[in-house]
Design an enzyme around this catalytic site. Structure first.
Site, short mmCIF file in Angstrom:
data_model
loop_
_atom_site.label_atom_id
_atom_site.label_comp_id
_atom_site.label_asym_id
_atom_site.label_seq_id
_atom_site.Cartn_x
_atom_site.Cartn_y
_atom_site.Cartn_z
N ASP A 74 -5.87 -7.65 6.43
CA ASP A 74 -7.25 -7.50 6.89
C ASP A 74 -8.17 -7.32 5.69
O ASP A 74 -7.73 -7.44 4.53
CB ASP A 74 -7.38 -6.32 7.87
CG ASP A 74 -6.99 -4.99 7.24
OD1 ASP A 74 -6.68 -4.95 6.03
OD2 ASP A 74 -6.98 -3.97 7.95
N ARG A 105 -4.31 -2.81 13.11
CA ARG A 105 -5.76 -2.95 13.02
C ARG A 105 -6.14 -4.37 13.43
O ARG A 105 -6.07 -5.30 12.62
CB ARG A 105 -6.26 -2.64 11.60
CG ARG A 105 -6.12 -1.16 11.25
CD ARG A 105 -6.83 -0.80 9.95
NE ARG A 105 -6.73 0.62 9.70
CZ ARG A 105 -5.74 1.20 9.01
NH1 ARG A 105 -4.78 0.44 8.51
NH2 ARG A 105 -5.72 2.50 8.82
N GLU A 150 -9.62 -4.66 4.39
CA GLU A 150 -9.25 -3.57 3.49
C GLU A 150 -8.02 -3.93 2.67
O GLU A 150 -7.95 -3.62 1.48
CB GLU A 150 -8.99 -2.29 4.30
CG GLU A 150 -10.22 -1.68 4.94
CD GLU A 150 -11.29 -1.30 3.92
OE1 GLU A 150 -10.97 -0.64 2.93
OE2 GLU A 150 -12.46 -1.70 4.12
N ASP A 163 -2.00 -5.19 3.41
CA ASP A 163 -2.25 -5.47 4.83
C ASP A 163 -3.12 -6.71 5.05
O ASP A 163 -3.98 -7.03 4.22
CB ASP A 163 -2.91 -4.27 5.50
CG ASP A 163 -1.94 -3.12 5.70
OD1 ASP A 163 -0.73 -3.35 5.61
OD2 ASP A 163 -2.40 -1.99 5.94
N TYR A 217 0.89 -5.44 13.23
CA TYR A 217 -0.20 -4.77 12.53
C TYR A 217 -1.16 -4.11 13.53
O TYR A 217 -1.54 -4.72 14.54
CB TYR A 217 -0.96 -5.77 11.65
CG TYR A 217 -1.91 -5.10 10.70
CD1 TYR A 217 -1.47 -4.08 9.85
CD2 TYR A 217 -3.25 -5.47 10.64
CE1 TYR A 217 -2.33 -3.46 8.97
CE2 TYR A 217 -4.12 -4.85 9.75
CZ TYR A 217 -3.65 -3.85 8.92
OH TYR A 217 -4.51 -3.21 8.05
N GLU A 226 0.80 -1.23 0.00
CA GLU A 226 0.00 0.00 0.00
C GLU A 226 0.83 1.28 0.00
O GLU A 226 0.49 2.24 -0.67
CB GLU A 226 -0.93 0.08 1.23
CG GLU A 226 -1.88 -1.05 1.38
CD GLU A 226 -1.31 -2.12 2.29
OE1 GLU A 226 -0.09 -2.33 2.25
OE2 GLU A 226 -2.09 -2.74 3.02
N HIS A 255 -5.70 -11.67 14.01
CA HIS A 255 -4.36 -11.11 14.16
C HIS A 255 -3.97 -11.05 15.63
O HIS A 255 -4.81 -11.05 16.52
CB HIS A 255 -4.31 -9.69 13.58
CG HIS A 255 -4.86 -9.59 12.20
ND1 HIS A 255 -4.39 -10.35 11.16
CD2 HIS A 255 -5.86 -8.83 11.69
CE1 HIS A 255 -5.07 -10.05 10.07
NE2 HIS A 255 -5.97 -9.15 10.37
#
Length: 845
Positions: A82, A295, A84, A80, A293, A7, A340
């Site tokens: 997740d 989130r 998103e 990432d 991470y 990203e 996570h």
């Protein structure tokens, strides 16, 4: 060659050094496409098909990725770990497929930390895209789109002043409004506390009255001054001895490592960070490989991390600070997805990372994660009861002693609200002791309403109710601020008038969709989609089947019908019972008309039914109060020259004066520093701008007036500020010429010097020198190519090099700002000239 897509450029640079020369790592700079903001982007009649559109400012990044993909043997999507991140990878793959640039071999890899071992292991264990996560992303994005683009037109037409509504933001706003209603309905109750300052063995302690006249004294038992003074006198007269001493051991266990929401809460409490600032700093720490991470709603740590934490505790303290068995935590949050780890350092031996806000947040994360594997704190709570000779009056003293600090030696969790006066150190007391009485106090108190939400307590409440997801809280709260539905004062949320009205409208007409249970249930369903237990299109179909007819039903109602319904719904707030049997709707101005809610061009207000005879109005947000009411225009008198009537009125932007009527009317705002308004001052304000005279050098006039930004002087297109409204009418020629010259010199110096406020150092990724500058619209940072404005959350004197670099990277990712002159470049005109040259074609006409 293998192409790796992530990203951000910071993440790309960090992992590129872990991979060999066979890899090329590029950043997408976040999402590369989205649903275009127009009707029809989601088609419910066609299986909720979605029309995606590439972001215009991502053209450069997409071209670079496309060009490299055409040359690559395989594509590795490493965004990432997740929903998103999965969606970004899916979007990149879809774009490359449409451009016929998708390599034959595509892999998806994820890592919870950007370390060499985590990245290497992920590359060795690739997988395909997770279709369930992608479906959950599509369902959530479609839901938010359908709510926004279906509900917003209803608001625009039926609720003046409303901007928009969102699936999660509207429920978060309701929490804030509900709390405000609780505060307004709260009736304070008087109570008194009586306590004595005692002393034993040279140590003072406080003992509170717990029994008076043989009756137990609770918090609200003493409700008036007379009783309090009598109780105080009884304590002063009594001779108290210790009747009992009770000691109880206590154990406090450490809290688990941070999740997204608990990090936001604790950073708000201890560091004063907003949720959005916390997430931005955490993102940078993650991309630099300092933390895992950020989130996540999991509270567990990997076994190797637990072992590393325990070793770090032993090295820092000793083996007594480590429990016999490692601690394992399980989340209690609703809707938790423990895919996570908790947020933790990637290296427990590293107690510092970055500088400024980055260092402060890292240390908070490091301390919390390390403390989670430390021994429990052992405390001892002592309660001593002291009784007078009659046995009718008793005092109680409590104290707490830390026997072994355990995790408290490193970290103690913050609280949203003030702690009780619980635990002070007590001297050693024994039965029969008679401590000396130093003083007796009687204090008046009033019960307090529940506190307004802070960012920390609102995030905590949303998580408890299962509203939204932790990763979206920061954006949700920011949206409420950006749309002026709330204001923030002293870190507490206050609902604005528009926010209260919107919440009332949604509660009255869309109650189901702003209910806490429904919103939490929808989150459960979206989690079921993520886990492959529910079909995303069926979820949308069930929602749309009820939601669409409801919006159509409201759209058919007249605005006047909406206002009447809201008037009834809001009656307890707008017209509360006065307690004396009188009509709460009776107009305070004329004493005859009845008050009711009305809708206007700029929003709702309360007005008298006797309009236009009675012009009493009251702002919607004032509730049942009388303050700030407008009884209609106030006639100040007639203009001494024209004879026209001058009146004082109130408008959307505050009070103003008006002379005349209709299009020919002349108006002027009333400055806040104008003092008491009378006819003479009104005539002066209406006469502006005032011509002071002709400039002795240029021959052009100098005028004084009041503008959007306050009083000023004007001359030949140049301006100078005045300090007050009075100066507009009092400044003479000599002073005006001097002020204009001073202003011109100040502008020239500012343009000429352009000295930086501070040189921060070399950009850690591009090595360009970064400077902090003062601009027209506030401080900004620049690397000579890209300028980035400082957010309000960052104080210029506390800005760090890493924060500045991150701001510049984020601004650069958005692409260059559009310039008005670009359309007039020769390159744009060339095709038009060629077309115009085809004269034979024109003659055939």
């Amino acid at each position: 060659m293998k192409l790796v897509v992530v990203e951000s450029p910071a993440k790309a640079k960090t992992i590129e050094k872990y991979l060999g020369g066979d890899y090329r790592v590029l950043a997408s700079y976040g999402h590369v496409r989205d649903l275009p903001p127009k009707d029809g982007s989601v088609d419910p009649d066609n299986g909720f098909a979605m029309e995606w559109e590439n972001y215009a400012d991502k053209a450069k990044q997409l071209k670079a990725i496309t060009d490299e993909a055409k040359k690559a043997d395989s594509l590795i999507l490493a965004t990432d770990p997740d929903r998103e991140g999965e969606a970004i990878s899916w979007h990149v793959q879809e774009v490359l497929q449409k451009r016929r640039a998708l390599p034959a071999h595509v892999e998806r890899v994820t890592f919870n930390a950007i370390t060499k071992s985590a990245v290497t292991e992920a590359m060795a264990n690739p997988r395909g895209l997770d279709e369930d996560l992608i479906d959950a992303y599509r369902a959530r994005r479609a839901l938010d789109y359908l709510v926004g683009f279906t509900l917003s037109p209803v608001l625009w037409r039926k609720l003046p002043g409303a901007k928009s509504a969102g699936r999660v933001q509207s429920v978060a706003l309701r929490l804030i409004v509900d709390r405000e209603r609780e505060i307004e309905l709260f009736k304070a109750q008087e109570y008194w506390s009586v306590a004595a300052t005692m002393e034993a063995d040279g140590t003072e302690f406080l003992a509170r009255l717990v029994r008076y006249k043989g009756d137990k004294v609770d918090r609200l038992s003493i409700g008036d001054e007379g009783t309090a003074m009598a109780a105080k006198a009884a304590v002063e007269a009594g001779h108290f001895t210790v009747q009992s001493v009770e000691t109880k051991p206590l154990t406090r266990n450490p809290p688990p490592p941070f999740t997204t929401s608990t990090l936001q809460q604790e950073a708000a409490r201890k560091l004063g960070f907003s949720a959005s600032h916390t997430m931005r700093i955490a993102q940078a720490l993650y991309e630099d490989g300092a933390i895992t991470y950020m989130r996540t709603d999991g509270v567990q740590m990997a076994e190797e991390a637990i072992s590393a934490a325990r070793r770090a505790v032993v090295n820092r303290y000793d083996s007594g600070y480590v429990p016999e068995k490692a601690r394992h935590y399980a989340t209690k949050a609703k809707n938790a997805q423990e895919a996570h780890e908790a947020i933790r350092p990637t290296d427990f031996s590293r107690d510092h990372a970055g500088s400024g806000d980055h260092a402060r947040l890292y240390q908070l994360i490091w301390k919390r994660a390390l403390a989670s594997q430390m021994a429990s704190a052992r405390l001892e709570r002592t309660t001593a009861e002291l009784v007078d000779g009659t046995g009718q009056t008793a005092l109680r003293a409590t104290g707490q002693v830390v026997l072994f600090p355990g995790f408290l030696a490193l970290y103690e969790e913050g609280r949203d609200d003030a702690e009780d006066e619980e635990s002070r150190r007590l001297p050693r007391l024994r039965d029969g002791d008679a401590p000396a009485k130093k003083a007796v106090h009687a204090e008046q108190h009033f019960t307090q309403p529940p506190p307004r939400y802070s960012e920390a307590s609102l995030v905590k409440k949303m998580e408890e109710l299962g509203i939204g997801r932790p990763s979206t809280y920061a954006a949700t709260l920011q949206t409420l601020k950006d749309r002026d539905y709330v204001t923030v004062e002293k870190n507490r949320f206050f609902p604005a008038e528009s926010g209260r009205l919107l919440t009332a409208f949604l509660e009255r007409f869309f109650e189901r969709y702003v209910s806490y249970d429904f919103t939490a249930g929808l989150e459960d369903s979206l989690d079921d989609v993520s886990g492959g237990r529910e079909n995303w299109q069926k979820l949308l179909e069930a929602f749309w089947k009820d939601f669409k007819p409801k919006t159509a039903e409201i759209m058919e109602q007249k605005p006047s019908e909406i206002t009447v319904a809201l008037d009834e719904f809001l009656a307890p707030f707008l017209f509360p019972d006065k307690g004396d049997g009188s009509d709460p709707r009776l107009c305070p101005a004329c004493g005859e008309g009845r008050l009711a809610l009305r809708g206007g061009r700029f929003g709702a207000f309360v007005a008298c039914s006797n309009y236009p005879e009675c012009k009493f109005t009251r702002r919607f947000g004032q509730g049942g109060g009388e303050g700030g009411a407008d009884n209609g225009p106030e006639i100040l008198g007639k203009h001494p020259e024209t004879g026209e009537e001058i009146s004082r009125k109130s408008g959307r932007f505050g009070p103003y004066i008006e002379m005349g009527a209709g299009k020919e009317a002349k108006r002027a705002s009333i400055p806040k520093d104008a003092g008491e308004l009378d006819l003479d001052l009104a005539v002066k304000l209406l006469s502006l701008p005032r011509t002071i005279g002709t400039h002795p050098e240029t021959g052009h006039p100098i005028t004084a007036s009041i503008g959007r930004y306050g009083p000023y002087l004007a001359h030949d297109g140049k301006y100078a500020r005045l300090a007050s409204t009075a100066e507009v009418f009092e400044t003479g020629m000599n002073t005006a010429v001097a002020k204009l010259a001073d202003a011109a010199n100040a502008r020239g110096q500012a343009r000429g010097s352009r000295e930086p406020l501070k040189v921060l150092g070399a950009h850690p990724r591009t090595e360009a020198e970064i400077k902090l500058m003062e601009g027209r619209y506030g401080p900004y940072v620049t690397d000579g190519t890209t300028n980035a404005t400082l957010p309000k959350t960052i104080a210029p004197d506390q800005l760090t090099l890493e924060e500045a670099a991150q701001l510049i990277d984020e601004r650069a990712a958005k692409g260059p700002a559009a310039k008005k002159g670009k359309k007039k470049t020769p390159a744009k005109k060339a095709p038009a000239k060629k077309a115009a040259a085809k004269k034979p074609a024109a003659k055939k006409k």
